[in-house]
Enzyme design. Sequence first.
Site, short mmCIF file in Angstrom:
data_model
loop_
_atom_site.label_atom_id
_atom_site.label_comp_id
_atom_site.label_asym_id
_atom_site.label_seq_id
_atom_site.Cartn_x
_atom_site.Cartn_y
_atom_site.Cartn_z
N HIS A 82 -84.41 15.10 -86.71
CA HIS A 82 -82.96 15.03 -87.12
C HIS A 82 -82.59 13.73 -87.68
O HIS A 82 -83.07 12.68 -87.29
CB HIS A 82 -81.96 15.42 -85.78
CG HIS A 82 -80.48 15.05 -86.46
ND1 HIS A 82 -80.20 16.32 -87.15
CD2 HIS A 82 -79.55 14.28 -86.26
CE1 HIS A 82 -78.81 16.01 -87.40
NE2 HIS A 82 -78.64 14.73 -87.00
N ASP A 161 -68.83 22.66 -81.09
CA ASP A 161 -68.87 21.51 -82.20
C ASP A 161 -67.95 21.86 -83.40
O ASP A 161 -67.64 20.85 -83.76
CB ASP A 161 -70.55 21.50 -82.33
CG ASP A 161 -70.33 20.06 -83.30
OD1 ASP A 161 -70.05 19.04 -83.19
OD2 ASP A 161 -70.90 20.16 -84.61
N ARG A 168 -61.77 16.35 -84.87
CA ARG A 168 -61.89 15.07 -85.06
C ARG A 168 -61.64 14.71 -86.47
O ARG A 168 -61.20 13.30 -86.53
CB ARG A 168 -63.54 14.53 -84.57
CG ARG A 168 -63.66 14.79 -83.01
CD ARG A 168 -64.78 14.98 -82.72
NE ARG A 168 -65.72 13.65 -83.17
CZ ARG A 168 -67.18 13.99 -83.61
NH1 ARG A 168 -67.79 14.76 -83.35
NH2 ARG A 168 -67.54 12.61 -83.80
N SER A 183 -72.23 15.73 -80.17
CA SER A 183 -72.14 16.66 -81.35
C SER A 183 -73.60 16.94 -81.88
O SER A 183 -73.87 18.13 -81.83
CB SER A 183 -71.20 16.03 -82.44
OG SER A 183 -71.27 16.74 -83.59
N LYS A 187 -76.42 20.31 -80.88
CA LYS A 187 -77.04 21.14 -81.58
C LYS A 187 -78.53 21.15 -81.67
O LYS A 187 -79.24 22.22 -81.68
CB LYS A 187 -76.51 20.74 -83.12
CG LYS A 187 -75.19 21.46 -83.35
CD LYS A 187 -74.41 20.62 -84.69
CE LYS A 187 -74.08 19.15 -84.53
NZ LYS A 187 -73.56 19.03 -85.80
#
Length: 441
Positions: A82, A161, A168, A183, A187
């Site tokens: 990621h 999320d 947010r 967050s 995921k």
Amino acid sequence: MRFVDLIEKKSDGGVLSREEIQFMVNGFVKGDIPDYQMSSMMMAILQRGMSDEEATELTMAMMHSGDVVDLSDLPGVKLDKHSTGGVGDTTTLVVAPLVAACGGTVAKMSGRGLGHTGGTLDKLESVPGTCIEQPMDRFKEIVRENGVCVIGQSGNLVPADKKMYALRDVTATVRSIPLIASSIMSKKLAAGADAIVLDVKTGSGAFMRTKEEAFELAQLMCNIGSLAGRKVRAVVTDMNQPLGLAVGNALEVQEAVELLSNEIAEGDPLYEVCMLLGSQMLQMAEIAADDAQARAMLKAHIEDGSGLKRLQRMFELLGGDASYVNVEGMRKLVAVKRLEDLTADSDGYVTSMDAEKIGTAAQMLGAGRATKEDKVDPAVGLKMHVRVGYPIRKGDILCTLYINREDGVEDAKRLLKEAIHITDGPVETEPMVYGLVTANR
Ligand code: URA
Ligand code: CA
């Protein structure tokens, strides 16, 4: 339990328990806790922070708000990677197939680009026919056959999320490090991998503007992973200029294909960050014992073309026309109405760049979205000719614009002039890689 008491507890600096955090996440997802109370809680979290245990409980509660992918029927250590988002960051399309060629199993779900950063799904779709929405069974079949598959996130992954992020975004609480960490990690954990490498970007084009914040986020995400029973390592890398030279969808696939075709030299920043990420993945999967061995394996699979073969096969299995996925073919996908060079107005050195502005310029040409509904033009974007530290003569090409529609071109050029800073004296360049982070919990 009354939610108002939990808000008060957090705003007094208290530590929320597992039950309290589950009550919060489940109540918010169900609609029992209204937006105004959740906003207040998120502001309290922003101001008071969270312990590693609280952030882990939050991550787990968010993860279990929707579907959780089970990859356990696939063989070996399932790997994921990621990036927190950057400009010209096409590492996934290099590292995922390359690690597969080395014997790793890479099962990754990606997102779309929004704003100035590109998304892997948009890049994949620049190859005609590619379908990034696949049923879970088909996704696993592709991973089993090819060692690697990258697809889009399914609709039911971590609904908490989506709802929290939307709130947010409009309550100035996006920048809370425990909220960002939970967050991202909710995921990643829901996507089912055993081992995850995180590329945390810092600099002008990144979420984390300072190195200190980037290391704090990286450390927290590694600790959450470890407390949740997964292997997680993070690297903190520079985003004060685009990582690769290409900024755009097909242009970035082209650069990935060039790298996998051994046409990009060692030492190049994109090459080096790919090596670093790939090396961590091979070590976590226990395919390589150390960095030197991992690098040698990765390099060998660039040189023998087997990394490129995995990428081609992945496109084919996703329905894409793999005849484009080579150096010759990609030239056709970046063909545009016209090219325009942006040149330097004066002699000097490139002292710094604003990566966000460069990403936004590419977006203005049609490479990115301002809103979720916008369509991207796969062929357009930018090709940088310079990096920070380069000496420049007046008239030198700084970057080339790939243009299909004239709308936005003048604004993009103005932004690029602002984004590439040229001054008299030579400059010290920053390293591309600031460090490696592992869990300390
Ligand atoms: N990326 C995410 O997925 N979540 C955040 O909160 C920030 C960046
Ligand atoms: Ca990205």
